[in-house]
Enzyme design. Structure first.
Site, PDB file in Angstrom:
ATOM      1  N   LYS A  41     -19.329   5.462 -56.887  1.00 32.02           N
ATOM      2  CA  LYS A  41     -19.212   4.490 -57.970  1.00 32.02           C
ATOM      3  C   LYS A  41     -19.268   5.126 -59.346  1.00 32.02           C
ATOM      4  O   LYS A  41     -18.731   4.615 -60.311  1.00 32.02           O
ATOM      5  CB  LYS A  41     -20.340   3.449 -57.865  1.00 32.02           C
ATOM      6  CG  LYS A  41     -21.738   4.049 -58.050  1.00 32.02           C
ATOM      7  CD  LYS A  41     -22.829   3.014 -57.992  1.00 32.02           C
ATOM      8  CE  LYS A  41     -23.232   2.633 -56.603  1.00 32.02           C
ATOM      9  NZ  LYS A  41     -23.818   3.685 -55.751  1.00 32.02           N
ATOM     10  N   HIS A  65     -34.468   4.258 -55.052  1.00 35.46           N
ATOM     11  CA  HIS A  65     -33.755   4.785 -56.219  1.00 35.46           C
ATOM     12  C   HIS A  65     -34.669   4.579 -57.415  1.00 35.46           C
ATOM     13  O   HIS A  65     -35.100   3.443 -57.676  1.00 35.46           O
ATOM     14  CB  HIS A  65     -32.431   4.027 -56.404  1.00 35.46           C
ATOM     15  CG  HIS A  65     -31.478   4.703 -57.346  1.00 35.46           C
ATOM     16  ND1 HIS A  65     -31.813   5.030 -58.638  1.00 35.46           N
ATOM     17  CD2 HIS A  65     -30.197   5.123 -57.177  1.00 35.46           C
ATOM     18  CE1 HIS A  65     -30.781   5.628 -59.214  1.00 35.46           C
ATOM     19  NE2 HIS A  65     -29.782   5.697 -58.348  1.00 35.46           N
ATOM     20  N   GLU A  93     -28.566  10.393 -53.185  1.00 32.17           N
ATOM     21  CA  GLU A  93     -27.320   9.747 -53.617  1.00 32.17           C
ATOM     22  C   GLU A  93     -27.050  10.058 -55.092  1.00 32.17           C
ATOM     23  O   GLU A  93     -26.945   9.146 -55.917  1.00 32.17           O
ATOM     24  CB  GLU A  93     -27.424   8.228 -53.422  1.00 32.17           C
ATOM     25  CG  GLU A  93     -27.723   7.796 -52.006  1.00 32.17           C
ATOM     26  CD  GLU A  93     -28.202   6.334 -51.930  1.00 32.17           C
ATOM     27  OE1 GLU A  93     -28.256   5.643 -52.971  1.00 32.17           O
ATOM     28  OE2 GLU A  93     -28.533   5.898 -50.820  1.00 32.17           O
TER      29      GLU A  93
HETATM   30  C1  LIG Z   1     -27.696   2.678 -54.556  1.00 25.75           C
HETATM   31  C2  LIG Z   1     -27.340   3.678 -55.595  1.00 25.75           C
HETATM   32  N1  LIG Z   1     -27.326   4.980 -55.256  1.00 25.75           N
HETATM   33  C3  LIG Z   1     -26.992   5.937 -56.148  1.00 25.75           C
HETATM   34  C4  LIG Z   1     -26.657   5.604 -57.442  1.00 25.75           C
HETATM   35  C5  LIG Z   1     -26.302   6.717 -58.379  1.00 25.75           C
HETATM   36  O1  LIG Z   1     -27.273   6.855 -59.355  1.00 25.75           O
HETATM   37  P1  LIG Z   1     -27.216   8.037 -60.400  1.00 25.75           P
HETATM   38  O2  LIG Z   1     -25.852   8.039 -60.982  1.00 25.75           O
HETATM   39  O3  LIG Z   1     -28.258   7.714 -61.386  1.00 25.75           O
HETATM   40  O4  LIG Z   1     -27.507   9.294 -59.675  1.00 25.75           O
HETATM   41  C6  LIG Z   1     -26.690   4.260 -57.854  1.00 25.75           C
HETATM   42  C7  LIG Z   1     -26.359   3.894 -59.217  1.00 25.75           C
HETATM   43  O5  LIG Z   1     -26.280   2.751 -59.597  1.00 25.75           O
HETATM   44  C8  LIG Z   1     -27.031   3.275 -56.904  1.00 25.75           C
HETATM   45  O6  LIG Z   1     -27.048   1.969 -57.214  1.00 25.75           O
END
Ligand SMILES: Cc1ncc(COP(=O)(O)O)c(C=O)c1O
Length: 445
Positions: A95, A224, A300
């Site tokens: 994402k 998270h 993640e």
């Molecule tokens: C479930 C989940 N995992 C991973 C991420 C990635 O987070 P980051 O970009 O802070 O590493 C997000 C970001 O919204 C998330 O909602």
């Protein structure tokens, strides 16, 4: 060692090939020494593109904003992760930036994927990666997406409430489940636990027994600590709570084997955050315990992998001079909060604009500057606005630039790889997808 790529999708690729290509270093420190050269590569790509555009005759769209993506920087993020957290297997959060070259590169390095929707799953599968490399890390899923996950063999997901467990029982009963617990992410740039994650009590008193009752495969815990996390003590608390859930699961006769520590990491603070991860894992998941129980760690990371690798170039389409003390003019650029600068609204970012090209002269930072050119440069204040008709489309109420920029000049924003191109709109009919020029100064294993 085989070369991966030098420059992709750029007809002027030869311009960059004269750069000496150092071998990828064994250690991150060695790579750091080459950063000036990587910056040169980004500069060359920006300048080549901008010099090809003649605003007086070009077609609509030819002068759109564009990105230069330094894939070498993505690679350096990966290297740094492996150096600091070799025991935690990263699943890149697609994402964050769905650029296929980024996804391909990370996948080819062995990084797995965090997908949050059917389309993200299909993007990863469409690039040829195995479905078992995906964690479907969205605790609240559409029924049809769950059926799709089952059909394409995506078998690991996160859940934070009982209704979702019933849905999984109905549509994907074989799926492995991670219980997502909430964290204290009150100081993070973007809080996620306001929306997702159950309390510790809910995890152990409601969800574990329900998994047992429904005969679902609960295999671990996910959390998270918030995107752009600032408080790393919350990592410690979350790992501690995760261990408590592992122990309660064992008491109920269910064996947990996966701890997913989520995202929230940034390159700038990674020394500290990774140290906290290591400390917490050593304390609550010591090797004797993990080896005995076959426990593995995953994460993640999104922002960590890509934030620093994309530079956005935009040009000034209009200027309104002001008779205001300390403010030169309002300038309007061809990208804004409905486009690639949506991170201002959605991700609480404050991107810094700098002059890329003014009056025929390249200003892009670094070693081309001389005392003579520096002497010419003074400070000028502007407010910066996006191209749409919405007053909300404000990029900055005050930005200091080192030239009195005019219509046709170009600006650039560094470090715009995370949560930018992934969330653009086509509001007002403006293009939602910027072209990307790729550069890479690295030879991959
Ligand atoms: C479930 C989940 N995992 C991973 C991420 C990635 O987070 P980051 O970009 O802070 O590493 C997000 C970001 O919204 C998330 O909602």
């Amino acid at each position: 060692m085989a070369p991966y790529l030098e420059v992709l999708q750029d007809e002027n690729a030869n311009d960059f090939l004269s750069y000496e290509k150092p071998k990828v270093a064994d250690s991150f420190d060695f790579e750091r020494k080459n950063l000036a050269v990587a910056t040169d590569l980004v500069r060359a790509a920006l300048v080549t593109e901008v010099n090809n555009i003649d605003h007086d005759v070009c077609d609509a769209g030819d002068e759109d904003s564009f990105f230069v993506a330094d894939l070498g920087e993505v690679y350096r993020s990966y290297q740094l992760w492996m150096e600091k957290l070799p025991q935690v297997h990263p699943h890149y959060a697609v994402k964050c930036n769905t650029d296929v070259e980024v996804v391909k590169l990370l996948g080819s390095l062995g990084v797995n994927f965090d997908c949050a929707s059917k389309t993200e799953i299909d993007t990863v599968l469409g690039l040829g990666f195995d479905s078992l490399r995906i964690v479907y890390a969205n605790p609240c899923k559409t029924n049809s997406f769950i059926r799709h996950a089952r059909n394409v063999n995506v078998n690991l997901t996160t859940v934070d409430n009982g209704q979702e467990l019933h849905k999984l029982k109905k549509f994907h009963p074989e799926c492995d489940i991670l219980i997502r617990i909430a964290t204290d992410d009150s100081t993070a740039q973007c809080q996620l636990s306001t929306k997702f994650g159950c309390s510790l009590n809910c995890a152990v008193d409601e969800l574990l027994p329900l998994c047992k009752l429904l005969q679902l495969n609960v295999v671990g815990v996910a959390f998270h600590v918030g995107s752009g996390a600032k408080d790393f003590d919350s990592i410690y608390r979350a790992v501690k709570e995760a261990r408590y859930v592992f122990d309660r699961a064992e008491q109920l006769g269910m064996r947990m084997t996966v701890l997913d520590i989520g995202g929230g990491f940034e390159r700038e603070s990674f020394d500290k955050s990774s140290e906290m991860v290591n400390l917490s894992l050593n304390k609550f998941f010591p090797s004797t315990y993990t080896e005995q129980n076959g426990i593995r760690f995953i994460a993640e990371p999104g922002r960590f992998m890509v934030a620093n690798s994309f530079t956005l170039a935009t040009h000034i389409i209009a200027r309104r001079d002001l008779n205001v003390e300390g403010m030169e003019a309002m300038i309007y650029i061809n990208d804004g909060v409905y486009g690639n600068l949506n991170c201002i609204l959605f991700d609480h970012q404050h991107p810094t604009a700098k002059v890329l090209k003014h009056d025929g002269e390249v200003y892009f930072e670094d070693n081309t500057r001389t005392e003579t050119t520096d002497a010419k440069r003074k400070e000028f204040s502007f407010s910066i606005w996006g191209p749409t008709c919405d007053g909300l489309d404000c990029v900055s109420t005050k930005m200091i630039l080192d030239a009195n920029v005019q219509v046709g000049d170009w600006l650039y924003f560094s470090n715009l790889g995370a949560y930018t191109s992934a969330a653009t709109t086509s509001f007002n009919g403006f293009s939602s997808r910027a072209n990307v020029k790729y550069v890479m100064l690295a030879t991959l294993p």
